[in-house]
Scaffold this motif. Structure first.
Motif, PDB file in Angstrom:
ATOM      1  N   VAL A   1      93.844 -15.620  53.749  1.00 25.95           N
ATOM      2  CA  VAL A   1      92.671 -15.994  54.542  1.00 25.95           C
ATOM      3  C   VAL A   1      91.847 -17.080  53.849  1.00 25.95           C
ATOM      4  O   VAL A   1      91.498 -18.097  54.451  1.00 25.95           O
ATOM      5  N   GLN A   2      91.538 -16.878  52.570  1.00 18.57           N
ATOM      6  CA  GLN A   2      90.628 -17.771  51.863  1.00 18.57           C
ATOM      7  C   GLN A   2      91.272 -19.062  51.357  1.00 18.57           C
ATOM      8  O   GLN A   2      90.654 -20.122  51.390  1.00 18.57           O
TER       9      GLN A   2
ATOM     10  N   PRO B   1      94.911 -15.817  40.529  1.00 21.43           N
ATOM     11  CA  PRO B   1      94.546 -15.545  41.921  1.00 21.43           C
ATOM     12  C   PRO B   1      93.158 -14.916  42.075  1.00 21.43           C
ATOM     13  O   PRO B   1      92.427 -15.262  43.011  1.00 21.43           O
ATOM     14  N   ILE B   2      92.789 -14.009  41.177  1.00 21.76           N
ATOM     15  CA  ILE B   2      91.460 -13.389  41.261  1.00 21.76           C
ATOM     16  C   ILE B   2      90.373 -14.445  41.098  1.00 21.76           C
ATOM     17  O   ILE B   2      89.375 -14.461  41.838  1.00 21.76           O
ATOM     18  N   GLU B   3      90.554 -15.353  40.155  1.00 22.20           N
ATOM     19  CA  GLU B   3      89.563 -16.408  39.940  1.00 22.20           C
ATOM     20  C   GLU B   3      89.532 -17.383  41.110  1.00 22.20           C
ATOM     21  O   GLU B   3      88.459 -17.890  41.473  1.00 22.20           O
ATOM     22  N   GLU B   4      90.678 -17.642  41.726  1.00 24.73           N
ATOM     23  CA  GLU B   4      90.703 -18.532  42.886  1.00 24.73           C
ATOM     24  C   GLU B   4      89.918 -17.942  44.051  1.00 24.73           C
ATOM     25  O   GLU B   4      89.306 -18.672  44.840  1.00 24.73           O
ATOM     26  N   LEU B   5      89.927 -16.629  44.166  1.00 28.84           N
ATOM     27  CA  LEU B   5      89.186 -15.979  45.253  1.00 28.84           C
ATOM     28  C   LEU B   5      87.680 -16.010  45.020  1.00 28.84           C
ATOM     29  O   LEU B   5      86.908 -15.705  45.931  1.00 28.84           O
ATOM     30  N   ARG B   6      87.255 -16.364  43.812  1.00 22.40           N
ATOM     31  CA  ARG B   6      85.823 -16.513  43.541  1.00 22.40           C
ATOM     32  C   ARG B   6      85.312 -17.901  43.931  1.00 22.40           C
ATOM     33  O   ARG B   6      84.101 -18.129  43.985  1.00 22.40           O
ATOM     34  N   LEU B   7      86.222 -18.830  44.210  1.00 23.53           N
ATOM     35  CA  LEU B   7      85.823 -20.190  44.546  1.00 23.53           C
ATOM     36  C   LEU B   7      85.114 -20.223  45.904  1.00 23.53           C
ATOM     37  O   LEU B   7      85.287 -19.320  46.727  1.00 23.53           O
ATOM     38  N   PRO B   8      84.297 -21.253  46.142  1.00 28.56           N
ATOM     39  CA  PRO B   8      83.590 -21.346  47.431  1.00 28.56           C
ATOM     40  C   PRO B   8      84.556 -21.299  48.612  1.00 28.56           C
ATOM     41  O   PRO B   8      85.672 -21.813  48.549  1.00 28.56           O
TER      42      PRO B   8
END
Length: 330
Positions: free
Chosen positions: A203-204, A246-253
């Motif tokens: 999704v993100q 992947p966890i850090e990428e999901l923190r991106l705007p």
């Protein structure tokens, strides 16, 4: 004289709840071990030449789970929405998000779209967790079918999949095929544990918000988990740890993300550490975090109280009250 801080012992109430939850987890594990072989192969879907019957046949399925438990929801604010109250409340339906009116997707040449039995309800895609398969959703699928969901899809991904990004790309291809086959422009997804993380990445990070109306996650390590079993042996499990790529990428705007997120997390989840890591905390997302009490990690997809909360979350668009992201009292 040196004073030491008091040692806080677990309350009798919490210990009893943990014992009950653990016992129920063992029952669920035993039952799932029996059902597991039935879900190893993927589902078969009607072809263009046989897609003459409506999906309402799934509504004849019967059966419910057993057990006790309650859940409460906490809403988080979203960009462009009024800030909702953050107090906990019994499992509640998130308020409707503003979504465009659904339109039918065009089927590829040479195929026939299945008839849409309930145009107001998009298909629901069920995505399992690590080293699991679609059999984990037997009870939830029956519950949804009995309450009028006619397009239900359970997807399997290989336990040999080594990257969340690769699994998310595969999910995207499945979603496109489902939209073409059912004639819906959007689908909903319910993901357990790793399945929820794969769906959120789609999704993100891969533009899946144009296809996913609502994403419901069950015990998903959105913030990473400190106790991922076999963390050193399997690459995709290492990606579930805090600080992974992947966890850090999901923190991106994620400005303008159109998907509505509902995350169920349990205070007795022994797989997600800390348990709050199963909540979604992102300023750009339309999120409701739902706290479940008295239920462990394995029981989340099968517990009747959670199933009821999932149904309300999927049907929240039909409600007409409260600002987006707010939780209403059940």
């Amino acid at each position: 004289m040196t004073w030491l801080p008091p040692v806080r012992l677990p309350s009798t109430r919490l210990s009893a709840a943990l014992l009950r939850a653990t016992a129920f987890e063992l029952v669920v594990l035993a039952g799932h071990a029996l059902l597991y072989p039935t879900g190893i192969t993927g589902e078969r879907h009607p072809t263009a030449g046989t897609a003459t019957a409506t999906a309402t046949a799934t509504g004849t399925a019967t059966g419910t789970g057993t057990g006790t438990g309650t859940a409460t929801g906490t809403a988080t604010g979203t960009a462009g929405h009024p800030g909702p109250a953050r107090a906990s409340a019994p499992v509640s339906a998130p308020a409707p998000a503003s979504t465009p009116a659904p339109t039918l997707a065009s089927a590829p040449a040479g195929t026939t779209a299945l008839p849409t039995a309930h145009p107001d309800r998009p298909p629901v895609v069920l995505l399992h967790g690590f080293i699991d398969n679609r059999s984990v959703f037997v009870l939830l699928r029956r519950s949804l079918a009995r309450h009028g969901w006619h397009h239900l899809e359970s997807l399997n991904y290989s336990p040999l999949t080594c990257d969340i990004r690769t699994a998310a790309e595969l999910l995207g291809r499945h979603v496109e095929e489902i939209c073409a086959r059912t004639g819906h422009r959007e689908v909903d997804i319910v993901g357990h544990s790793l399945g929820g993380l794969i769906a959120r990445y789609y999704v993100q990070r891969l533009g899946g918000d144009r296809r996913i109306r609502t994403l419901v996650t069950l015990g998903t390590p959105h913030g990473g988990t400190a106790v991922a079993p076999l963390a050193g042996a399997h690459p995709i499990v290492r990606q579930m740890r805090s600080g992974s790529g992947p966890i850090e990428e999901l923190r991106l705007p994620a400005p303008g993300c159109r998907t509505r997120f509902v995350s169920f997390w349990s205070e007795l989840d022994q797989v997600i550490v800390p348990v709050e890591a199963a909540c979604i905390d992102h300023p750009d997302l339309d999120v409701v975090n739902v706290r479940v009490t008295g239920v462990g990690h394995l029981a989340l997809p099968v517990h009747p109280a959670v199933a009821a909360g999932i149904r309300r979350a999927l049907d929240a668009h039909a409600s007409a009250q409260g600002p987006a992201g707010a939780a209403s009292v059940a």
